[in-house]
Design a protein around this motif. Structure first.
Motif, PDB file in Angstrom:
ATOM      1  N   VAL A  11       0.857  -1.176   0.000  1.00 59.39           N
ATOM      2  CA  VAL A  11       0.000   0.000   0.000  1.00 59.39           C
ATOM      3  C   VAL A  11       0.897   1.231   0.000  1.00 59.39           C
ATOM      4  CG1 VAL A  11      -1.586   1.348   1.423  1.00 59.39           C
ATOM      5  CG2 VAL A  11      -1.853  -1.116   1.290  1.00 59.39           C
ATOM      6  N   HIS A  12       0.510   2.248  -0.736  1.00 59.48           N
ATOM      7  CA  HIS A  12       1.189   3.541  -0.659  1.00 59.48           C
ATOM      8  C   HIS A  12       0.156   4.655  -0.619  1.00 59.48           C
ATOM      9  CE1 HIS A  12       5.464   2.586  -1.054  1.00 59.48           C
ATOM     10  NE2 HIS A  12       5.091   1.605  -1.847  1.00 59.48           N
ATOM     11  N   GLN A  13       0.446   5.634   0.178  1.00 56.01           N
ATOM     12  CA  GLN A  13      -0.388   6.831   0.260  1.00 56.01           C
ATOM     13  C   GLN A  13      -0.223   7.645  -1.025  1.00 56.01           C
ATOM     14  OE1 GLN A  13       0.763   9.278   3.571  1.00 56.01           O
ATOM     15  NE2 GLN A  13      -1.083  10.515   3.471  1.00 56.01           N
ATOM     16  N   LEU A  14      -1.304   8.273  -1.478  1.00 53.84           N
ATOM     17  CA  LEU A  14      -1.245   9.152  -2.646  1.00 53.84           C
ATOM     18  C   LEU A  14      -1.163  10.604  -2.186  1.00 53.84           C
ATOM     19  CD1 LEU A  14      -3.918   7.475  -4.956  1.00 53.84           C
ATOM     20  CD2 LEU A  14      -1.420   7.373  -5.180  1.00 53.84           C
ATOM     21  N   LYS A  15      -0.267  11.359  -2.829  1.00 48.25           N
ATOM     22  CA  LYS A  15      -0.078  12.778  -2.507  1.00 48.25           C
ATOM     23  C   LYS A  15      -0.067  13.594  -3.794  1.00 48.25           C
ATOM     24  CE  LYS A  15       0.669  13.015   1.972  1.00 48.25           C
ATOM     25  NZ  LYS A  15      -0.123  13.820   2.848  1.00 48.25           N
ATOM     26  N   GLU A  16      -0.696  14.739  -3.730  1.00 43.68           N
ATOM     27  CA  GLU A  16      -0.759  15.631  -4.884  1.00 43.68           C
ATOM     28  C   GLU A  16       0.639  16.121  -5.254  1.00 43.68           C
ATOM     29  OE1 GLU A  16      -3.302  19.475  -6.486  1.00 43.68           O
ATOM     30  OE2 GLU A  16      -3.515  18.838  -4.407  1.00 43.68           O
ATOM     31  N   GLY A  17       0.879  16.183  -6.581  1.00 46.73           N
ATOM     32  CA  GLY A  17       2.118  16.747  -7.094  1.00 46.73           C
ATOM     33  C   GLY A  17       3.279  15.787  -7.242  1.00 46.73           C
ATOM     34  N   HIS A  29      -1.108  11.585 -13.773  1.00 52.11           N
ATOM     35  CA  HIS A  29      -2.129  11.773 -12.749  1.00 52.11           C
ATOM     36  C   HIS A  29      -1.737  12.970 -11.888  1.00 52.11           C
ATOM     37  CE1 HIS A  29      -5.578  10.738 -10.412  1.00 52.11           C
ATOM     38  NE2 HIS A  29      -4.907  10.340  -9.350  1.00 52.11           N
ATOM     39  N   THR A  30      -2.700  13.535 -11.204  1.00 52.27           N
ATOM     40  CA  THR A  30      -2.443  14.675 -10.329  1.00 52.27           C
ATOM     41  C   THR A  30      -1.763  14.265  -9.032  1.00 52.27           C
ATOM     42  OG1 THR A  30      -4.641  14.432  -9.344  1.00 52.27           O
ATOM     43  CG2 THR A  30      -4.441  15.962 -11.208  1.00 52.27           C
ATOM     44  N   HIS A  31      -1.880  12.995  -8.665  1.00 54.68           N
ATOM     45  CA  HIS A  31      -1.314  12.475  -7.426  1.00 54.68           C
ATOM     46  C   HIS A  31      -0.347  11.336  -7.742  1.00 54.68           C
ATOM     47  CE1 HIS A  31      -4.762  14.649  -5.943  1.00 54.68           C
ATOM     48  NE2 HIS A  31      -4.394  14.430  -4.684  1.00 54.68           N
ATOM     49  N   GLY A  32       0.635  11.184  -6.878  1.00 54.96           N
ATOM     50  CA  GLY A  32       1.570  10.077  -7.002  1.00 54.96           C
ATOM     51  C   GLY A  32       1.720   9.389  -5.664  1.00 54.96           C
ATOM     52  N   ALA A  33       2.340   8.232  -5.676  1.00 54.04           N
ATOM     53  CA  ALA A  33       2.518   7.450  -4.458  1.00 54.04           C
ATOM     54  C   ALA A  33       3.705   7.967  -3.657  1.00 54.04           C
ATOM     55  CB  ALA A  33       2.701   5.974  -4.810  1.00 54.04           C
ATOM     56  N   LEU A  34       3.520   8.002  -2.353  1.00 55.69           N
ATOM     57  CA  LEU A  34       4.538   8.467  -1.423  1.00 55.69           C
ATOM     58  C   LEU A  34       5.310   7.270  -0.899  1.00 55.69           C
ATOM     59  CD1 LEU A  34       5.636  10.889   0.252  1.00 55.69           C
ATOM     60  CD2 LEU A  34       3.880  10.335   1.956  1.00 55.69           C
ATOM     61  N   GLY A  35       6.624   7.374  -0.922  1.00 57.09           N
ATOM     62  CA  GLY A  35       7.444   6.287  -0.395  1.00 57.09           C
ATOM     63  C   GLY A  35       8.910   6.662  -0.392  1.00 57.09           C
ATOM     64  N   HIS A  36       9.740   5.789   0.186  1.00 57.62           N
ATOM     65  CA  HIS A  36      11.181   6.033   0.260  1.00 57.62           C
ATOM     66  C   HIS A  36      11.815   5.943  -1.124  1.00 57.62           C
ATOM     67  CE1 HIS A  36      15.049   6.335   2.246  1.00 57.62           C
ATOM     68  NE2 HIS A  36      15.477   5.295   1.569  1.00 57.62           N
ATOM     69  N   SER A  37      11.362   4.970  -1.905  1.00 58.38           N
ATOM     70  CA  SER A  37      11.837   4.823  -3.285  1.00 58.38           C
ATOM     71  C   SER A  37      10.901   5.641  -4.177  1.00 58.38           C
ATOM     72  CB  SER A  37      11.812   3.351  -3.693  1.00 58.38           C
ATOM     73  OG  SER A  37      10.469   2.882  -3.731  1.00 58.38           O
ATOM     74  N   ASP A  38      10.742   5.210  -5.429  1.00 59.04           N
ATOM     75  CA  ASP A  38       9.763   5.872  -6.307  1.00 59.04           C
ATOM     76  C   ASP A  38       8.334   5.423  -5.990  1.00 59.04           C
ATOM     77  OD1 ASP A  38       9.599   3.336  -7.410  1.00 59.04           O
ATOM     78  OD2 ASP A  38      10.361   3.919  -9.372  1.00 59.04           O
ATOM     79  N   ALA A  39       8.181   4.532  -5.026  1.00 61.29           N
ATOM     80  CA  ALA A  39       6.886   4.069  -4.507  1.00 61.29           C
ATOM     81  C   ALA A  39       6.029   3.353  -5.550  1.00 61.29           C
ATOM     82  CB  ALA A  39       6.114   5.229  -3.867  1.00 61.29           C
ATOM     83  N   ASP A  40       6.657   2.588  -6.416  1.00 64.06           N
ATOM     84  CA  ASP A  40       5.931   1.811  -7.432  1.00 64.06           C
ATOM     85  C   ASP A  40       5.340   0.574  -6.760  1.00 64.06           C
ATOM     86  OD1 ASP A  40       5.200   0.023  -9.537  1.00 64.06           O
ATOM     87  OD2 ASP A  40       6.609   1.030 -10.882  1.00 64.06           O
ATOM     88  N   VAL A  41       4.090   0.689  -6.365  1.00 59.08           N
ATOM     89  CA  VAL A  41       3.430  -0.348  -5.574  1.00 59.08           C
ATOM     90  C   VAL A  41       3.364  -1.686  -6.315  1.00 59.08           C
ATOM     91  CG1 VAL A  41       1.076   0.245  -6.269  1.00 59.08           C
ATOM     92  CG2 VAL A  41       1.464  -0.746  -4.020  1.00 59.08           C
ATOM     93  N   LEU A  42       3.198  -1.670  -7.622  1.00 62.24           N
ATOM     94  CA  LEU A  42       3.120  -2.930  -8.373  1.00 62.24           C
ATOM     95  C   LEU A  42       4.459  -3.656  -8.371  1.00 62.24           C
ATOM     96  CD1 LEU A  42       1.499  -4.934 -10.017  1.00 62.24           C
ATOM     97  CD2 LEU A  42       2.047  -3.597 -12.063  1.00 62.24           C
ATOM     98  N   ILE A  43       5.521  -2.929  -8.622  1.00 58.72           N
ATOM     99  CA  ILE A  43       6.840  -3.575  -8.590  1.00 58.72           C
ATOM    100  C   ILE A  43       7.143  -4.079  -7.184  1.00 58.72           C
ATOM    101  CG2 ILE A  43       9.330  -3.151  -8.737  1.00 58.72           C
ATOM    102  CD1 ILE A  43       8.841  -1.609 -11.291  1.00 58.72           C
TER     103      ILE A  43
END
Length: 159
Positions: A11-17, A29-43
């Motif tokens: 799971v990753h939180q979505l944040k605007e920008g 998209h207007t929002h992207g996933a927040l994470g330590h890496s690029d937050a690619d939840v599928l990978i």
């Protein structure tokens, strides 16, 4: 031949920008996933499923979010390293079945590109990678568009 199955969930939180990386591609998209890496939840779920199938712990063990070398890293690099580790132990991918849970944007138009990129990174056939998408019918954090979730099941074989 030894056959093993692995499962991943993330799971990753979505944040605007923020840029929205999903399945190795940037999805507009207007929002992207927040994470330590690029937050690619599928990978991330694919990595966890592969590592789990081979009893090699999880993505956080191999690439801890406390290690600055992984800050902002392209998750395709993590997947390539997972494949190297997996093959070093004698395993090959049989198939991957994954599901992305997201209200917006619509994922289906991007699935062919995701499959192509993932197959190239992993050195497997595109036919070995299934990516599905669903919503949660506006329920929960996914339904409120606060986050993205994904699941993956993999089959690996060892000669």
């Amino acid at each position: 031949m030894k056959i093993r199955v692995g499962f991943g969930y993330d799971v990753h939180q979505l944040k605007e920008g923020l840029p929205f990386w999903l399945g190795g591609i940037e999805v507009p998209h207007t929002h992207g996933a927040l994470g330590h890496s690029d937050a690619d939840v599928l990978i991330h779920v694919i990595c966890d499923a592969l590592l789990g199938a081979a009893n090699l712990r999880d993505i956080g063990f191999h690439f801890p979010d406390t290690d600055p070398q992984y800050k902002g890293i392209d998750s395709k690099k993590l997947l390539a390293e997972v494949m190297r580790i997996l093959r070093e132990k004698g395993y090959e991918v049989g198939n991957i079945d994954s599901t992305i849970c997201l209200e917006r944007p619509k994922v289906n138009p991007h699935i062919p590109a995701m499959r192509t990129v993932l197959a190239q990174v992993m050195g497997v056939d595109e036919d070995d990678i299934s990516i599905k998408a669903t919503t949660t019918e506006k329920l929960g954090f996914v339904g409120r568009q606060e986050g993205v979730a994904a699941y993956a099941t993999v089959l690996v074989t060892k000669a």
